[in-house]
Design an enzyme around this catalytic site. Sequence first.
Site, PDB file in Angstrom:
ATOM      1  N   HIS A 156       0.837  -1.158   0.089  1.00 39.05           N
ATOM      2  CA  HIS A 156      -0.090  -0.011   0.086  1.00 39.05           C
ATOM      3  C   HIS A 156       0.819   1.355   0.003  1.00 39.05           C
ATOM      4  O   HIS A 156       1.884   1.341   0.553  1.00 39.05           O
ATOM      5  CB  HIS A 156      -0.876  -0.121   1.228  1.00 39.05           C
ATOM      6  CG  HIS A 156      -1.867   0.974   1.150  1.00 39.05           C
ATOM      7  ND1 HIS A 156      -1.891   2.004   1.547  1.00 39.05           N
ATOM      8  CD2 HIS A 156      -3.345   0.558   0.882  1.00 39.05           C
ATOM      9  CE1 HIS A 156      -3.116   2.780   1.146  1.00 39.05           C
ATOM     10  NE2 HIS A 156      -3.623   2.110   0.639  1.00 39.05           N
TER      11      HIS A 156
ATOM     12  N   GLU B  35      -8.037  -5.267   0.062  1.00 37.03           N
ATOM     13  CA  GLU B  35      -8.352  -6.123  -1.035  1.00 37.03           C
ATOM     14  C   GLU B  35      -8.357  -7.638  -0.789  1.00 37.03           C
ATOM     15  O   GLU B  35      -9.060  -8.479  -1.440  1.00 37.03           O
ATOM     16  CB  GLU B  35      -7.831  -6.002  -2.339  1.00 37.03           C
ATOM     17  CG  GLU B  35      -7.838  -4.330  -2.760  1.00 37.03           C
ATOM     18  CD  GLU B  35      -9.085  -3.842  -2.895  1.00 37.03           C
ATOM     19  OE1 GLU B  35     -10.415  -4.353  -2.698  1.00 37.03           O
ATOM     20  OE2 GLU B  35      -9.522  -2.573  -3.407  1.00 37.03           O
TER      21      GLU B  35
END
Length: 519
Positions: free
Chosen positions: A404, A457
């Site tokens: 991320h 996700e």
Amino acid sequence: MPESDSPVDTTATTVAEIMSTPVVTTGPDATIATAAEQMRHRKVGSVVIVDDGRPIGILTERDLVRIAAAGADASSDPVGEWMTPDPDWVARGASVSDAFMSLAEHGYRHIPVVDDKQLVGIVSMRDLMRIAQIQPAENLAHEIPKGLEGVVVAETVIGDVRGLEGFSHYRQYSAVDLAERRTLEDVWYLMFDRELPTLAERDAFIDEIRPLREIPGDVADALPTLARLGGDAPPLDMLRTTYSLFATSLAFAPSLDVPAAELRQQALRTCAVIPTLLMALYRLRNGREPVAPHPDLSYAANYLYMLTGETPPPEHARAVEQYLISTIDHGFNSSTFTARVITSTGADLGSAIVGAIGALSGPLHGGAPGRALDMLDSIGTLDNAEPWLRDAVARGDRLMGFGHRVYKTDDPRSTMLRGVAERLGGDKVELAKAIEAKAIEVLTELKPGRKLYTNVEFYAGIVMDTCGVPREMFTPTFASSRAIGWCAHVLEQAADNRLIRPSAQYVGPPPPQPVPDPA
Ligand SMILES: CC(C)(COP(=O)(O)OP(=O)(O)OC[C@H]1O[C@@H](n2cnc3c(N)ncnc32)[C@H](O)[C@@H]1OP(=O)(O)O)[C@@H](O)C(=O)NCCC(=O)NCCS
């Protein structure tokens, strides 16, 4: 002097010329409450903790939120326990661009200025940005990190992500706490109207938004043709096209010309209709008639209802609702930034949302949950995990659902969704947990120092799969909830607008070259 009000010398080249002084300081034994009061009273965003004039720590407004969230006792806990120790600093003779780079690289908002080990001032990102706006771009452009990582481009009261701590919040509440304790409608209200609703406000809000789920007649009539023309286009691309038609059919005018109340109404319609558009297109593409929205069901239950035509089990509706809440907003992610840039031109809300949908469609942003589940399927068994993951990383592939831009530790949404997936059960959860552990091991070994952990996700795919959401609808589901965040940002940008128009550093052949005649 409050740092935000300091006159900034726009020709300044060194930190000494723009730093705020004297600095608001305290000792490590002062209580948090005292430090917070100093910040409030002096209207500054940080307090530097000093020992014999040397800066030994810094406490910022962000820390105060973190401290409050952790339930610390501000009246007795000493600042020394909560400050960031040994803060980075700059010398008073350092150039403005060096200080800017240091702040941007680390995501700090304040940096102490030191001379001969003694604290002599403090500079804030705000001071530096004010110079950056005025000085020629070439003075600073080379300092801007690629991908704008860590660069603060606006002020917002909508929310933030604190990557090092693994914490994100909407308004003043932890996003995960909201997902654990509130309905999507409550959080939607919070994003638009700044406060969580009372029970009466919740009821009124529900009455306001439920009728807005209906697709206007002309657009509904066009959907079968659009679904056919779209062929095999991804559902998110189809949403982009049909939502654009929806916004045009309602004649959304440029946000610059639209009063705030009307813009809010457009935003409500947008967020309410997107799930209906998505599910109608999905069913048409699969040779089935759309299911009209159910007036008595919540947002999440209705989402699943419009997919299958059946009222979903409450545990499925709640699991999807928790996923939806946790993805409503996430700082200045690419699609939100896109929506704000478009709004800053005064364009209509429909254009901002179409642009945001486009940005979200990229696999590096919203396109990951389906791919994460594909990865689990292709790994298949735990025995296969290590060789599969090693090969993929060695080939330079990205493991979907990991890494991320902002989080350098666990993504709190992923931790929450792991819990939701465990609660739902199903055959994929145990394998997913084992693959997650193995992937982090492999990434730590093969990508040392990159701090790659599971993102939202990874478990999103498992949760949605268990609740019956088809894989091709994962990213559209993300778009559905993120539309609420986009709209909140559009409303904020429009309410206090300035055109967002940055600069780029030209690095091509030196101009002007003679223009050759056609050969
Ligand atoms: C999300 C993402 C785009 C953030 O990227 P970023 O901040 O720009 O990070 P970078 O692309 O600069 O990557 C930094 C390093 O980590 C590696 N890396 C990042 N994510 C990785 C992943 N998922 N798998 C393997 N390596 C990864 C990169 O290869 C790079 O290595 P290098 O230094 O050897 O070149 C990235 O982590 C990614 O592609 N993840 C997979 C897609 C995904 O899950 N997206 C959903 C996000 S919520």
